[in-house]
Structure formats: structure tokens, C-alpha cells
Motif scaffolding. Structure first.
Motif, PDB file in Angstrom:
ATOM      1  N   ASP A 116     -35.840  90.995   7.728  1.00 30.26           N
ATOM      2  CA  ASP A 116     -36.660  91.118   8.937  1.00 30.26           C
ATOM      3  C   ASP A 116     -35.899  90.469  10.087  1.00 30.26           C
ATOM      4  O   ASP A 116     -35.246  89.428   9.906  1.00 30.26           O
ATOM      5  N   SER A 118     -35.704  89.254  14.385  1.00 34.01           N
ATOM      6  CA  SER A 118     -36.482  88.859  15.558  1.00 34.01           C
ATOM      7  C   SER A 118     -36.583  90.047  16.510  1.00 34.01           C
ATOM      8  O   SER A 118     -35.764  90.955  16.485  1.00 34.01           O
ATOM      9  N   HIS A 119     -37.633  90.035  17.335  1.00 31.75           N
ATOM     10  CA  HIS A 119     -37.838  91.138  18.269  1.00 31.75           C
ATOM     11  C   HIS A 119     -37.096  90.912  19.588  1.00 31.75           C
ATOM     12  O   HIS A 119     -36.702  91.865  20.246  1.00 31.75           O
ATOM     13  N   GLU A 120     -36.917  89.672  19.973  1.00 31.38           N
ATOM     14  CA  GLU A 120     -36.318  89.352  21.272  1.00 31.38           C
ATOM     15  C   GLU A 120     -34.808  89.152  21.105  1.00 31.38           C
ATOM     16  O   GLU A 120     -34.367  88.278  20.344  1.00 31.38           O
ATOM     17  N   ASP A 239     -38.816  84.112  18.831  1.00 34.40           N
ATOM     18  CA  ASP A 239     -39.152  85.120  19.849  1.00 34.40           C
ATOM     19  C   ASP A 239     -39.882  84.482  21.026  1.00 34.40           C
ATOM     20  O   ASP A 239     -39.627  84.817  22.195  1.00 34.40           O
TER      21      ASP A 239
END
Length: 582
Positions: A116, A118-120, A239
């Protein structure tokens, strides 16, 4: 009353003892509370990817990502346990759960199945090819047959393999565990080039004396990764930290970016319109190179097929010749031989017709190739024009000095690509039409009309000479005379005349400038010498060579340049003598 007061004293002492016991219990609970909420241990990989993450001279973790994680750890109450190892070892440890987090990595569809992310994004970068100076590596095709060093477990290596496969080039890959290893191997000659992220490779390239080439690809954002379905709270905290830090120029994140890269906040992320512009140009360039490569391969295949058929035809003719001789010796089989010769004639006619059809197909393929090159070149030039405008807008948009430097370098690359496209267009047109007779006086006058020659006097003694050459002959004289303007500093006179030789005629073009050093007399005609003189003289020699005409420089350094165009016997004439070559 005394008894009452005495009992009151007893009750008061008990109350005090109870109160003291309660305070002691609360104190014990307070001491126990931190133990139950002790700082969380977080195991984080430390590969060697300077300046993003590395081990400093004191043996401590350092780098941009290390500073970010240590700041987050203070805020979130983490106890970081640094785990050193190569990048490939770190990925293996993350997959097995031996570590909790890896930093500064790009996500791919294959990695998303196991981890998985991070989104940022914390930072943006691209894949860059580095090589020793003078390597001649300017495009992906220049790496065919080369040795390329890669870092094990690095996404740049994965993307470069895919990139090389698309262009069907043969590359030998050398994988190593450390960034220093791949750069030192390349500097020592064990590899021809190295591929890594631009940010990680810049310092190593300077350290080992390598240079960045014009081959760049795979623009990427760098994230943090954890095992799939685990440690989601770590990613949430990261994030949140990045999102808050990017919007605040005084945040610890912005200060970290300023410390390591000289840019603040979101300056580490290239604007989306620049990504789009680069993507469009890269896509058009890939399309152009791919289609040219495929069509050239098809033309080669057809040419080889025609050569094989021609060889078979020649073999057949030789066999038939032997048969005819045998028939002469065997007069009694004359009738049978006649029928066989008739059949042979029909077969040869069919082969000739087939050869004609394939020759027509080859001409059509070349015509389509030229059309494709013209259309693709126009699209690329339109894209270059648009991207140049966006770069100028970005400069005026208030970016910092580092970004302006990168934008300026981008502008230089665009101009280089534009010059290359112009050269390719001229080279493509060369030889596309049949040669013809040219009036040299007319050609020279037309060439002079394209440039400012007002400050240079001209002496022409060419009579009515004509030569048989490619239709682009005018370009030859334009490039030679432009050389006088550009590099003949102080020249104020040019003489054009001819000299007849036993085996041909020589056209002389002389000026009274500083001349050309002896060491450069042949280099000026090389394509690789274009940084000093442009590609004009290289192209001039190529145009003349189509009809067997040669070009060389024989001037005396310090007294002026002298270009000699030698035209062999049969390829020149004086029309007043009956339009026949003399």
C-alpha cells in the motif's frame, strides 16, 4: 463530649489515611499510564539513495526523507528503528514484514499488488541516463548493443527495460546493490551508461565524472510504502503531514525541501501543465521514432527480398545460358530447346513484372515514409512551439531561481530538438529526386540572395560552367558561403573560380579570413562537430557525394579558407561547346 470529640479524631485520621492512599494510587496509575501508551516502534528501511536517504559519515541516517520521518515521529510518538540494507533487500524485508515502512519509492501496478502506498507525493523526479563525456548517447537508439548499469529493485530499471523493449534494441544489463556501485562501474568502463532517478543521480554523476545525456523518461512521483493491509495509520499520518506542509511555506516540510534541494513547499512537484506538455512531446517523439524505425525495417526487409530474388534471377539466367550452350552442341534436340527457351522467356517476363511491381511498392513505401516524416515533424514542431510558450509563461509566473534554471535547460533542449528536426528534413530530401544539370553562376547568385553579403566583395570567374548534381546543390553553396559569414571573422573578399584537371574540374571558393586550423580541416565535415559549425558542411558533402563529387578544405591557416569541389570527368560541361561534357 470528650468521647464524641475523641471519636471525631478517630474518624478524621481514617479519612486522612484514605485520602493519602487514594493519592498514592493515583500517582501509581499516573506512573503506569506512560508505560501502557509507550512510543510505537516503527522499523524503516535505509537504502543508499543520496540525497533522499543515505548513511552519513558518522553512520547516522540522513537525507530529505529521513528529516521528514523524524519530524513526523516526534509529532506521532513513534520510536524509529532504522534498518540499513540495499534497495532490493529493503523490498524483500517489506514483503516479509521484517520492516514497517520504505520511503522515496514509486508505485507501479506490480507493486500495488503487494504493498500500500501513501496518497500524497513527497517529491517528483524522472528517470535519467548518465554516461561518460563524449559517449555519443543522444537517443534511446544509441544504447543498442551497449551495457547499462541498473540498481537492483529500482523502478528506473523496470521502466528502462520496458522502454528498450518498445524500440527493439539489444541492451546488456548489469545490476548492482548500491548507487555508488553502478556509477563507479560505469566510470571504470565496465558499463557504458547508468539509469537512475535524476535527483539521486546528480551528485553521484558529479562525483564519478559522468554527464547526464538527453535521454530522459518516466516522470514519477515518490511515495512511502507499507505491506498490503498493514500500518495504514503510518500512511495516514504521513499524508496528513505532507498535505499540511506543502501549503505552508514556513512548515518543517518546506524547510526540509529548501535544505536539500533549494526549493520550498510544492516547488518539489512540477506543475501539471509542464507534465502534460512533456508527455505530449515525448509521445510524439516516441511515435516518430517508432514509426520511422518500423518503416525503415520494412524497407530493409523488402530490399533484402529483392536482392535475393535478383540473385536467384541471375542464377537462373546463368543456368539457362548453360542450357543454350548444351543445345548448340546437341543439334538433334533443337526443337525441345526452342520450347524450353520460350518457357524461360515467359518466366523471365513474369519475374521482371514482379520485380517492377515490388520496385513500385518500394517507391510508394518511401513516399509514405516521407509524408509521415513531414507530418510528424510538423506536429513535433507545433508541440515544441507550444511547450516553449508554456515554459516562458512558467518563467513569468514567479518561480524561484532553481525552477528557472531547469526551465532554461528545458528551453535549450527544445531548441536542440528543433535544430535536429530541421537537419533531418534536409537529410530526408537529399537524393529523393533525380540529379540534373545546374548552371553554377545561377546557383551561386541564388544562394547569395538568401544571406547578407553586402560587406563582402565577390569575384566570380566561372564562365558558363554546368555540373550534374543533386537538386539540392544550391544548399551546398549556401552552407559554404554562410561559413564565411559565421566563421570568417574579418573576411571582406570571396573568390569563386575553377581549375581544369586531367581527370575532372575543381571549383574553388576562397576567402581572406583567418582560415581553418589544420587539425580541424576534416573535422568540420563531421556530424559530431556540429556544436561549433552546425551541420551545414556535413550536409554539403553528403549532397555532393550522391553524384560522385567530393568536397574538402585546403586553405592555409591565417590566410583564409579555401573549399575545393572536385567534379569528375563526364559530370561537367560548358554549353557553348555543344552542351557536351568536356
Amino acid at each position: 463530649m470528650n468521647i464524641y470529640r475523641g471519636q471525631g479524631h478517630v474518624m478524621s485520621d481514617r479519612t486522612c489515611r484514605f485520602f493519602l492512599i487514594a493519592i498514592a494510587l493515583l500517582f501509581i496509575l499516573a506512573l503506569c499510564q506512560p508505560a501502557s501508551a509507550a512510543a510505537r516502534d516503527v522499523k524503516i528501511a535505509v537504502p543508499e539513495l543520496r540525497p533522499m536517504v543515505f548513511t552519513d559519515e558518522q553512520g547516522n541516517p540522513a537525507g530529505m526523507f529521513v528529516d521528514i520521518l523524524e519530524d513526523i515521529a516526534v509529532k506521532e510518538g513513534w520510536n524509529i528503528i532504522w534498518v540499513r540494507g540495499s534497495l532490493s533487500e529493503s523490498w524483500d524485508r517489506l514483503a516479509s514484514g521484517d520492516i514497517d515502512l520504505i520511503m522515496g519509492v514509486a508505485d507501479t501496478p506490480e507493486r500495488q499488488k503487494l504493498y500500500d502506498f501513501s496518497h500524497e507525493p513527497a517529491l517528483s523526479a524522472w528517470s535519467q541516463v548518465y554516461a561518460p563525456g563524449g559517449s555519443g548517447i543522444n537517443t534511446i537508439l544509441d544504447l543498442d548493443g551497449k551495457r547499462v548499469a541498473l540498481l537492483k529493485g529500482d523502478v528506473n530499471g523496470i521502466e528502462f527495460r520496458n522502454y528498450a523493449k518498445k524500440f527493439d534494441i539489444n541492451v546488456t544489463y548489469i545490476e548492482m546493490d548500491s548507487l555508488d556501485g553502478v556509477f563507479s562501474a560505469t566510470a571504470a568502463g565496465k558499463a557504458d551508461a547508468v539509469v537512475t532517478f535524476s535527483l539521486a543521480g546528480e551528485q553521484s554523476a558529479n562525483k564519478y565524472g559522468l554527464s547526464e545525456t538527453t535521454v530522459m523518461f518516466n516522470p514519477s512521483s515518490l511515495f512511502f510504502a507499507v505491506p498490503e493491509g498493514k500500518n495504514q495509520d503510518l500512511l495516514t499520518a504521513i499524508d496528513r503531514y505532507l498535505a499540511e506542509g506543502k501549503g505552508n511555506p514556513s512548515s518543517a516540510y518546506s524547510q526540509t525541501m529548501q535544505k536539500w534541494f533549494g526549493m520550498k513547499g510544492e516547488s518539489g512537484v512540477i506543475p501539471s501543465y509542464i507534465w502534460w506538455g512533456l508527455g505530449v512531446i515525448a509521445g510524439l517523439a516516441v511515435l516518430f521514432v517508432t514509426m520511422s524505425f518500423l518503416l525503415r525495417r520494412e524497407v530493409k526487409k523488402k530490399t533484402a527480398e529483392l536482392s535475393r530474388q535478383n540473385a536467384a534471377l541471375q542464377s537462373e539466367v546463368a543456368r539457362r545460358t548453360r542450357v543454350e550452350k548444351e543445345l548448340v552442341r546437341k543439334n538433334e534436340e533443337l526443337y525441345a530447346a526452342y520450347e524450353q527457351l520460350t518457357a524461360t522467356e515467359e518466366e523471365l517476363r513474369e519475374n521482371y513484372q514482379e520485380l517492377s511491381r515490388k520496385e513500385q511498392a518500394l517507391r510508394q513505401a518511401r513516399k509514405k515514409l516521407n509524408l509521415l516524416n513531414m507530418l510528424t515533424g510538423q506536429e513535433i514542431q507545433n508541440g515544441l512551439f507550444s511547450l516553449s510558450g508554456y515554459i516562458e509563461l512558467a518563467k513569468e509566473g514567479g518561480c524561484d531561481e532553481t525552477a528557472r534554471t531547469y526551465l532554461a535547460k528545458g528551453g535549450e533542449i527544445l531548441r536542440s530538438v528543433d535544430n535536429t528536426l530541421r537537419f533531418v528534413k534536409n537529410y530526408q530530401d537529399m537524393g529523393s529526386n533525380p540529379p540534373k544539370w545546374h548552371d553554377i553562376n545561377y546557383v551561386v547568385i541564388t544562394a547569395l540572395s538568401h544571406m547578407d553579403f553586402s560587406h563582402i566583395s565577390r569575384i566570380m570567374d566561372l564562365d558558363n560552367l554546368e555540373i550534374y548534381a543533386d537538386p539540392m546543390l544550391e544548399k551546398v553553396f549556401v552552407n559554404i558561403l554562410e561559413n564565411v559569414i559565421r566563421h570568417g571573422a574579418g573576411a571582406d573578399r570571396v573568390t569563386l573560380q575553377y581549375r581544369q584537371n586531367p581527370d575532372g574540374i575543381t571549383i574553388l571558393i576562397e576567402d581572406n579570413g583567418p582560415g581553418i586550423p589544420a587539425a580541424d580541416k576534416e573535422k568540420i565535415f563531421e556530424r559530431g562537430y556540429a556544436e561549433k559549425t552546425g551541420s551545414g558542411l556535413f550536409l554539403a558533402r553528403e549532397i555532393l557525394s550522391i553524384t560522385g563529387i567530393s568536397l574538402k578544405e585546403t586553405g592555409e591557416p591565417g590566410k583564409g579558407a579555401r573549399f575545393e569541389i572536385f567534379v569528375p570527368e563526364g559530370d561537367y560541361r560548358f554549353p557553348e561547346n555543344g552542351n557536351d561534357p568536356t
